[in-house]
Design a protein around this motif. Structure first.
Motif, PDB file in Angstrom:
ATOM      1  N   GLU A   1      -4.802  36.285 -77.398  1.00  0.00           N
ATOM      2  CA  GLU A   1      -5.436  36.310 -76.083  1.00  0.00           C
ATOM      3  C   GLU A   1      -4.406  36.150 -74.963  1.00  0.00           C
ATOM      4  O   GLU A   1      -4.555  36.725 -73.894  1.00  0.00           O
ATOM      5  N   LYS A   2      -3.346  35.378 -75.222  1.00  0.00           N
ATOM      6  CA  LYS A   2      -2.287  35.205 -74.215  1.00  0.00           C
ATOM      7  C   LYS A   2      -1.415  36.456 -74.100  1.00  0.00           C
ATOM      8  O   LYS A   2      -0.922  36.785 -73.024  1.00  0.00           O
ATOM      9  N   LEU A   3      -1.159  37.145 -75.221  1.00  0.00           N
ATOM     10  CA  LEU A   3      -0.269  38.306 -75.212  1.00  0.00           C
ATOM     11  C   LEU A   3      -0.962  39.601 -74.799  1.00  0.00           C
ATOM     12  O   LEU A   3      -0.300  40.552 -74.394  1.00  0.00           O
ATOM     13  N   LYS A   4      -2.267  39.647 -74.909  1.00  0.00           N
ATOM     14  CA  LYS A   4      -3.006  40.878 -74.636  1.00  0.00           C
ATOM     15  C   LYS A   4      -2.727  41.470 -73.252  1.00  0.00           C
ATOM     16  O   LYS A   4      -2.527  42.686 -73.137  1.00  0.00           O
ATOM     17  N   PRO A   5      -2.658  40.683 -72.188  1.00  0.00           N
ATOM     18  CA  PRO A   5      -2.396  41.280 -70.859  1.00  0.00           C
ATOM     19  C   PRO A   5      -1.018  41.925 -70.741  1.00  0.00           C
ATOM     20  O   PRO A   5      -0.818  42.821 -69.932  1.00  0.00           O
ATOM     21  N   TYR A   6      -0.059  41.514 -71.564  1.00  0.00           N
ATOM     22  CA  TYR A   6       1.290  42.063 -71.484  1.00  0.00           C
ATOM     23  C   TYR A   6       1.416  43.432 -72.146  1.00  0.00           C
ATOM     24  O   TYR A   6       2.414  44.115 -71.971  1.00  0.00           O
ATOM     25  N   PHE A   7       0.428  43.838 -72.906  1.00  0.00           N
ATOM     26  CA  PHE A   7       0.490  45.105 -73.612  1.00  0.00           C
ATOM     27  C   PHE A   7      -0.506  46.133 -73.084  1.00  0.00           C
ATOM     28  O   PHE A   7      -0.823  47.092 -73.770  1.00  0.00           O
ATOM     29  N   THR A   8      -0.977  45.932 -71.872  1.00  0.00           N
ATOM     30  CA  THR A   8      -1.843  46.938 -71.267  1.00  0.00           C
ATOM     31  C   THR A   8      -0.982  48.041 -70.677  1.00  0.00           C
ATOM     32  O   THR A   8       0.180  47.832 -70.301  1.00  0.00           O
ATOM     33  N   LEU A   9      -1.544  49.237 -70.608  1.00  0.00           N
ATOM     34  CA  LEU A   9      -0.816  50.381 -70.093  1.00  0.00           C
ATOM     35  C   LEU A   9      -0.404  50.160 -68.633  1.00  0.00           C
ATOM     36  O   LEU A   9       0.715  50.498 -68.238  1.00  0.00           O
ATOM     37  N   ASN A  10      -1.275  49.558 -67.843  1.00  0.00           N
ATOM     38  CA  ASN A  10      -0.987  49.309 -66.438  1.00  0.00           C
ATOM     39  C   ASN A  10       0.175  48.332 -66.279  1.00  0.00           C
ATOM     40  O   ASN A  10       1.065  48.535 -65.443  1.00  0.00           O
ATOM     41  N   PHE A  11       0.197  47.256 -67.083  1.00  0.00           N
ATOM     42  CA  PHE A  11       1.281  46.274 -67.001  1.00  0.00           C
ATOM     43  C   PHE A  11       2.618  46.901 -67.378  1.00  0.00           C
ATOM     44  O   PHE A  11       3.642  46.655 -66.741  1.00  0.00           O
ATOM     45  N   ILE A  12       2.601  47.738 -68.419  1.00  0.00           N
ATOM     46  CA  ILE A  12       3.840  48.390 -68.856  1.00  0.00           C
ATOM     47  C   ILE A  12       4.351  49.345 -67.778  1.00  0.00           C
ATOM     48  O   ILE A  12       5.550  49.373 -67.480  1.00  0.00           O
ATOM     49  N   LYS A  13       3.457  50.120 -67.170  1.00  0.00           N
ATOM     50  CA  LYS A  13       3.853  51.034 -66.089  1.00  0.00           C
ATOM     51  C   LYS A  13       4.457  50.271 -64.912  1.00  0.00           C
ATOM     52  O   LYS A  13       5.480  50.665 -64.362  1.00  0.00           O
TER      53      LYS A  13
END
Length: 90
Positions: free
Chosen positions: A20-32
């Motif tokens: 749950e903590k790592l999930k936001p770091y692997f979104t397409l928007n965050f990576i872009k």
């Protein structure tokens, strides 16, 4: 520096809470956004200042790339040479 913040944030997290903590770091928007931020920082640090470093980065990157492309062929050649030497020793 960003990795240090992530690691410090994850130190007290239990294993069950980790996805749950790592999930936001692997979104397409965050990576872009991270890539865009990195490119902007690189541009500000090297391009705007007319530094020769980007030229060196391209040269070193080209050398590393060419080495990695040629590596499998060199390993096959070395293995064949060792087989040939072992056969000649008998």
């Amino acid at each position: 520096m960003a990795m240090r913040g992530l690691i410090n944030e994850l130190r007290g997290v239990k294993v069950k809470e980790l996805p749950e903590k790592l999930k936001p770091y692997f979104t397409l928007n965050f990576i872009k956004e991270s890539i865009a931020k990195g490119i902007d920082n690189y541009h500000a640090k090297y391009i705007v200042t007319s530094s020769p470093q980007p030229l060196f980065h391209v040269c070193y990157g080209g050398m590393i790339f060419s080495y990695l492309v040629a590596l499998p062929e060199e390993r096959r050649h070395l293995a064949h040479q060792e087989e040939h030497a072992a056969a000649a020793a008998h």
